[in-house]
Scaffold this active site. Structure first.
Site, PDB file in Angstrom:
ATOM      1  CD  GLU A 282      -3.316   0.237   2.036  1.00 30.67           C
ATOM      2  OE1 GLU A 282      -4.227  -0.569   1.812  1.00 30.67           O
ATOM      3  OE2 GLU A 282      -3.206   0.818   3.121  1.00 30.67           O
ATOM      4  CG  HIS A 303       6.982 -29.597   0.631  1.00 28.97           C
ATOM      5  ND1 HIS A 303       7.508 -30.838   0.331  1.00 28.97           N
ATOM      6  CD2 HIS A 303       7.749 -29.101   1.637  1.00 28.97           C
ATOM      7  CE1 HIS A 303       8.538 -31.082   1.133  1.00 28.97           C
ATOM      8  NE2 HIS A 303       8.697 -30.041   1.929  1.00 28.97           N
ATOM      9  CE  LYS A 417     -12.146   2.115   1.392  1.00 27.39           C
ATOM     10  NZ  LYS A 417     -11.530   3.103   2.263  1.00 27.39           N
TER      11      LYS A 417
HETATM   12  O1  PA5 Z   1      -3.179   1.670   5.898  1.00 26.71           O
HETATM   13  C1  PA5 Z   1      -4.283   2.147   5.774  1.00 26.71           C
HETATM   14  O2  PA5 Z   1      -4.503   3.368   5.912  1.00 26.71           O
HETATM   15  C2  PA5 Z   1      -5.476   1.280   5.460  1.00 26.71           C
HETATM   16  O3  PA5 Z   1      -5.124  -0.040   5.279  1.00 26.71           O
HETATM   17  C3  PA5 Z   1      -6.498   1.376   6.577  1.00 26.71           C
HETATM   18  O4  PA5 Z   1      -5.912   0.940   7.762  1.00 26.71           O
HETATM   19  C4  PA5 Z   1      -7.735   0.515   6.275  1.00 26.71           C
HETATM   20  O5  PA5 Z   1      -8.262   0.888   5.039  1.00 26.71           O
HETATM   21  C5  PA5 Z   1      -8.777   0.695   7.355  1.00 26.71           C
HETATM   22  O6  PA5 Z   1      -9.150   2.044   7.469  1.00 26.71           O
HETATM   23  P1  PA5 Z   1      -9.911   2.568   8.749  1.00 26.71           P
HETATM   24  O7  PA5 Z   1      -9.039   2.377   9.917  1.00 26.71           O
HETATM   25  O8  PA5 Z   1     -10.151   4.015   8.448  1.00 26.71           O
HETATM   26  O9  PA5 Z   1     -11.193   1.788   8.859  1.00 26.71           O
END
Ligand code: PA5
Length: 440
Positions: A282, A303, A417
């Site tokens: 990410e 394996h 989303k």
């Molecule tokens: O690293 C990030 O920002 C994301 O992976 C969020 O943690 C994830 O989308 C969850 O978001 P939130 O904590 O706002 O529900």
């Protein structure tokens, strides 16, 4: 305190020391941007000094909340997704019993998927049990945890009564914004704040990770002490391991190694691989750039994925987390009949066999054209996991800046989303609904 170490000897068949050293300037400049806040995404650098700035009073408060949940619950469900659950899950698995035997309440997770059967079976399992909820969402609006929380909140209120349920729910969210903050205020839940400048995937050393880990009965002060040592070492330049890791993986990437596989030889590190994949995926996968992060659990995956790694396309490199000391000792027994032919191993520790599997694999993979980095971790203990977490976070920030992306945003996550909301006809998405329906 022992320290984690990085060994790059087995990448030098693919990239030279000079290739790696050529990135030292960029890596040091990137580290400076993390400390002086002059790089991309500078609004999200709260994690950089989290270990040294988190007051002991907050750790004590988290420990007290955890003690209350441990006393009053047989099961604690942590609700959250992505950065709001992976760090806690990784540490709990690394420190926990491999058979799931809990020292305190059982810790389960929800809101990290939208599996209907998962939620049904979870609700069935919780029926009649004393359970509590830690609901974690920075934005407070993420659909997956919101659905899980709506279901489990209603169930807890039905089972325990509304007033008692309010004392068994802890919310970790933004200080002011979001639906979860309003709900927590209205219902009077115990809350912890995720600071604005700490992004989800960099939040494990905040209450997001610390509360579930404390509920597991683990020493969050030792975890933070390890992280603090790594923060101080990295930021003062006394410890160059994060720089070295960032430089080496970028040198490999520039040499055509586009995929990094995080390898462990300890099943307790499976979720550490999941946390690391999210952190790097990410943070770096942007602008059509970035090393693809993958993970395997060996020797299990020797394996399954072993063939591909040994013999497939040569676009990969491996980073192996090598755990030096095991918690327990198991020796292979002698067998008078020796029908399985294993007596040559009799008296040896299982870990000795595992270490030889690791060494043999490393030599085979390097011979097969797969560069290997090694991260030596003294043991699966709080202080070393704290070091490892901060090491990977710092290296991720440095590496993202070397790659010239903003490591602290995640614009690509919004696309699914938007489509999902359009398909579900969420109010406000009318135009998107029309457009997406024309595509299907
Ligand atoms: O690293 C990030 O920002 C994301 O992976 C969020 O943690 C994830 O989308 C969850 O978001 P939130 O904590 O706002 O529900």
């Amino acid at each position: 305190m022992d320290k984690i170490q990085v060994n790059i000897k087995d990448v030098l068949q693919t990239v030279s020391k000079a290739d790696i050293e050529a990135l030292q300037g960029a890596a040091r400049a990137s580290l400076a941007k993390l400390t002086d806040g002059t790089g991309l995404g500078a609004d999200f650098l709260g994690w950089v000094k989290l270990p040294t700035t988190t007051p002991d009073a907050l750790l004590d408060d988290i420990t007290a909340t955890a003690a209350s949940l441990r006393e009053n619950c047989d099961v604690v469900v942590c609700i959250g997704i992505g950065g709001s659950y992976l760090g806690a899950k990784a540490v709990l698995e690394a420190l926990g019993n491999a058979m799931g035997v809990a020292n305190g309440p059982q810790i389960l997770f929800a809101g990290q998927n939208i599996g209907e059967d998962y939620l049904f079976e979870l609700q069935e399992y919780l029926r009649g049990k004393r359970f509590g909820i830690i609901v974690i969402s920075k934005s407070g609006t993420t659909t997956e945890p919101a659905i899980a929380f709506r279901l489990l909140k209603a169930q807890l209120e039905e089972q325990a009564g509304r007033e008692a349920a309010g004392k068994l729910i802890v919310a970790i969210t933004d200080a002011k914004r979001g639906a979860l903050r309003s709900l927590a205020t209205t219902e009077g839940y115990k809350t912890y704040v995720i600071d604005d400048n700490v992004g989800g995937r960099f939040s494990v050393l905040s209450p997001v990770g610390l509360l579930p880990i404390a509920v597991g009965g683990y020493d969050i002060k030792a975890l933070m002490a390890g992280a603090r040592a790594m923060e101080e070492g990295t930021l003062t330049g006394a410890d160059t391991s994060a720089l070295l890791y960032a430089e080496t993986r970028n040198a490999l990437y520039r040499a055509g190694k586009k995929i990094e596989i995080l390898v462990n030889y300890n099943p307790k590190l499976h979720y550490f691989g999941e946390w690391w994949k999210q952190l790097y995926g990410e943070s770096e996968g942007k602008d059509h750039k970035g090393i693809f992060p993958a993970a395997v659990d060996n020797s299990t995956d020797l394996h399954s994925m072993g063939q591909w790694i040994q013999d497939g396309e040569r676009t990969i490199f491996e980073t192996v987390i090598s755990v030096e000391r095991q918690r327990h000792e198991v020796r292979i027994p002698t067998d008078a009949e020796n029908l399985d032919g294993l007596n040559y191993l009799a008296g040896k520790r299982v870990d000795e066999v595992n270490k030889m599997a690791e060494l043999g694999t490393r030599i085979a993979h390097v011979d097969g054209g797969v560069p290997n980095m090694q991260i030596l971790l003294p043991a699966l203990e709080e202080q070393y996991l704290g070091q490892l977490i901060y090491f990977f976070e710092a290296a991720c920030g440095i590496s993202g800046y070397i790659l010239e992306v903003n490591p602290f945003n995640q614009p690509g996550v919004e696309d699914y989303k938007r489509n999902m909301f359009a398909l579900l006809e969420k109010p406000g998405y009318e135009k998107e609904t029309e457009a997406i329906k024309a595509k299907i």
